[in-house]
Motif scaffolding. Structure first.
Motif, PDB file in Angstrom:
ATOM      1  N   SER B 112       8.289  11.304   2.870  1.00 25.57           N
ATOM      2  CA  SER B 112       8.407  10.962   4.022  1.00 25.57           C
ATOM      3  C   SER B 112       6.902  10.619   4.422  1.00 25.57           C
ATOM      4  CB  SER B 112       8.798  11.871   5.021  1.00 25.57           C
ATOM      5  OG  SER B 112       8.146  13.093   4.952  1.00 25.57           O
ATOM      6  N   VAL B 113       5.863  11.406   3.835  1.00 21.47           N
ATOM      7  CA  VAL B 113       4.472  10.929   3.920  1.00 21.47           C
ATOM      8  C   VAL B 113       4.050   9.735   3.532  1.00 21.47           C
ATOM      9  CG1 VAL B 113       2.207  12.224   3.544  1.00 21.47           C
ATOM     10  CG2 VAL B 113       3.870  13.647   4.369  1.00 21.47           C
ATOM     11  N   GLU B 115       6.105   7.260   2.715  1.00 20.79           N
ATOM     12  CA  GLU B 115       6.934   6.298   3.413  1.00 20.79           C
ATOM     13  C   GLU B 115       6.123   5.959   4.723  1.00 20.79           C
ATOM     14  OE1 GLU B 115      10.871   6.874   4.327  1.00 20.79           O
ATOM     15  OE2 GLU B 115      10.880   5.425   5.698  1.00 20.79           O
ATOM     16  N   ALA B 116       5.588   6.766   5.322  1.00 22.19           N
ATOM     17  CA  ALA B 116       4.952   6.698   6.761  1.00 22.19           C
ATOM     18  C   ALA B 116       3.579   6.138   6.427  1.00 22.19           C
ATOM     19  CB  ALA B 116       4.597   8.227   7.283  1.00 22.19           C
ATOM     20  N   GLY B 117       2.879   6.467   5.234  1.00 22.31           N
ATOM     21  CA  GLY B 117       1.761   5.677   4.998  1.00 22.31           C
ATOM     22  C   GLY B 117       1.792   4.257   4.639  1.00 22.31           C
ATOM     23  N   ARG B 118       3.049   4.098   3.924  1.00 22.88           N
ATOM     24  CA  ARG B 118       3.302   2.620   3.577  1.00 22.88           C
ATOM     25  C   ARG B 118       3.639   1.825   4.816  1.00 22.88           C
ATOM     26  NH1 ARG B 118       5.893   0.296  -0.785  1.00 22.88           N
ATOM     27  NH2 ARG B 118       7.917   1.006  -0.089  1.00 22.88           N
ATOM     28  N   GLY B 119       4.522   2.205   5.536  1.00 19.74           N
ATOM     29  CA  GLY B 119       5.021   1.776   6.630  1.00 19.74           C
ATOM     30  C   GLY B 119       3.838   1.452   7.783  1.00 19.74           C
ATOM     31  N   MET B 120       2.912   2.283   7.622  1.00 19.35           N
ATOM     32  CA  MET B 120       1.468   2.008   8.641  1.00 19.35           C
ATOM     33  C   MET B 120       0.516   0.888   8.030  1.00 19.35           C
ATOM     34  SD  MET B 120       0.580   5.862   9.186  1.00 19.35           S
ATOM     35  CE  MET B 120      -1.052   5.809   9.955  1.00 19.35           C
ATOM     36  N   GLY B 121       0.853   0.521   6.854  1.00 23.20           N
ATOM     37  CA  GLY B 121       0.168  -0.623   6.335  1.00 23.20           C
ATOM     38  C   GLY B 121      -0.934  -0.159   5.448  1.00 23.20           C
ATOM     39  N   LEU B 122      -0.916   1.168   5.109  1.00 27.30           N
ATOM     40  CA  LEU B 122      -1.896   1.519   4.079  1.00 27.30           C
ATOM     41  C   LEU B 122      -1.859   0.740   2.913  1.00 27.30           C
ATOM     42  CD1 LEU B 122      -2.390   5.370   4.147  1.00 27.30           C
ATOM     43  CD2 LEU B 122      -3.274   3.743   5.561  1.00 27.30           C
TER      44      LEU B 122
END
Lengths: 260, 210
Positions: B112-113, B115-122
């Motif tokens: 989930s970490v 996924e969140a990072g990818r979703g935030m646009g890292l």
């Protein structure tokens, strides 16, 4: 230069398919429009395709067919990193970076976008206040927070760079009933002020009725119907009626038990 | 003459061979880290590489060390000098724990970490350097610790091909049936291994993400 239309739908699905490499079809010819400033709730059981639909918007998944448009432009042609940074993303497990403080978690996107540290600092304070958290929480680490606080930080982080679109995947699903109720209420008042375009995934009809300006009911990779909450309750669609009955029965049975 | 006296009398030679030993272990560990971490990242991110990379490292690990020294002897440039050969062999042995722990560490980051990072646009690079590696660092360090401890022991065998190090004493002692000589090699090697284990273990705990 890409032209951004202001009156068309903010998000648009045109005949979108999503097929897994093994041939399993998770979404079939989805057509859906999300208007500016509305909260569209994707309601459905697990496996109905609602999360897949959400992830197609910020290109965590790419459609196997058809087209997804954000602000009028096909997402396939846009820069994926820029696209994602312009869309807030909140998930059930929050996914806070465990090695970062709350402040660094919230300020990460602004930081990599090159904001000055003063601007980031004041933005973090503003966001913490917006989601109802004390400013002294900024220096804490995620493991030092309660579930409700963590999800508030998750929402603050998604809002950090002031995106116009917010994607929320069962954000309150893992919280206890009281915290969930409180966060739903806060979400409503926040949304009233910020007026973001929100796509919200849930399997909870009550949550959908409470938060959604429209409810998109999904089943087996298809969009069954899209209705405003009040019409949803009166819908003659069999699946919608089944949902209403299932949730209504829970309430009624408690009510009858109480009167005995 | 007891062991203690022997150590005192030969302290210069012991120090010299200990430093030589450290050099063999140090260089090979640095090489193994420089090669192993990128290979670990590669196999964690692209599952296609997982089997060939870890499989090869596994196979190398099963080759008996004396045999590996022998195999590498005919290799040009490498085989020309004993220390090069020893360093290459030690590097190859140290690769497996480094690769495996880098792989495990990165795969162990909460999905989930990521996924969140990818979703935030890292970007992939930002995700790797700001999220995945920092969260995997203690697991990677524990792999390096295993590599160092194993290398300290294995490097004693490098003396068999004339690469020097504390193995010199051990082989000499074996040939002369002299326990004091064997101990002169074995005790400092054991101290090296234990201090590396302790020091890196401490660092590992310090860098453990919460």
């Amino acid at each position: 230069m890409r032209t951004i239309s202001t009156n068309g739908p903010v998000i648009e699905f045109r005949d979108v398919l999503y097929v897994l490499p093994n041939g399993q079809m998770l979404l079939r010819s989805l057509n859906l429009q999300v208007q500016r400033g509305e909260t569209l709730v994707l309601l459905g059981r697990s496996g109905s395709g609602k999360t897949t639909t959400l992830k197609l918007i910020n290109r965590l998944l790419n459609p196997s067919g058809g087209e997804v448009r954000v602000n009028g432009a096909p997402t396939a042609e846009s820069d994926v990193i820029r696209l994602r940074r312009s869309i807030g993303y909140v998930i059930q497990d929050v996914g806070l970076f465990p090695h970062f403080t709350v402040e660094r978690n919230i300020g990460l996107v602004p930081r990599i976008e090159g904001w000055s540290s003063n601007r980031i600092h004041s933005r973090v304070e503003e966001l913490l206040q917006m989601v109802g958290l004390d400013r002294e929480i900024a220096s804490r680490y995620p493991h030092q927070l309660s579930g409700g606080q963590r999800q508030r930080v998750g929402v603050a982080r998604a809002l950090a760079a002031d995106p116009s679109i917010l994607l929320m995947d069962e954000p309150f699903g893992a919280l206890d009933a009281l915290t969930r109720d409180q966060l739903q209420r806060e979400f409503l008042s926040l949304q009233q002020r910020l007026n973001k375009t929100v796509v919200f995934v849930t399997h909870d009809l009550r949550e959908a009725l409470r938060l959604g300006s429209r409810i998109a009911l999904m089943e087996g990779g298809r969009l069954v119907t899209v209705l405003p909450p009040q019409d949803f309750l009166r819908s003659t669609d069999s699946l919608a009626a089944a949902y209403v009955q299932a949730f209504g029965e829970g309430l009624n049975s408690v009510a009858t038990r109480g009167s005995e | 003459m007891n062991v203690f006296h022997f150590f005192l009398q030969h302290h210069e030679e012991i120090l010299e061979l200990t430093l030589e030993h450290l050099w063999l272990v140090g260089i090979s560990t640095v090489l193994a880290v420089l090669i192993g971490i990128p290979l670990g990242i590669l196999s964690a991110h692209w599952p296609v590489w997982n089997k060939p990379v870890l499989g090869t490292a596994n196979i190398i690990q099963t080759i008996p060390s004396l045999a590996l020294f022998g195999f590498l002897l005919p290799v040009p440039w490498i085989g020309a000098r004993a220390d090069r050969l020893a360093i290459l062999a030690l590097t190859l042995y140290a690769l497996l724990p480094v690769i495996r722990n880098t792989y495990t560490g990165i795969r162990g980051v909460d999905p989930s970490v990521v996924e969140a990072g990818r979703g935030m646009g890292l970007t992939g690079r930002q995700l790797l350097f700001q999220v995945e590696l920092p969260l995997a660092v203690s697991v990677i360090l524990s792999g390096i610790r295993v590599a160092v401890v194993v290398s300290v022991g294995l490097a004693t065998i490098a003396a068999a091909i004339g690469a020097g190090g504390l193995g010199e004493f051990i082989f000499r002692g074996l040939a002369m049936v002299n326990n004091q000589l064997i101990l002169a090699g074995a005790v400092p090697a054991a101290v090296l291994a234990l201090s590396a284990d302790f020091g890196l273990g401490w660092l590992e705990r310090r860098l453990q993400p919460r």
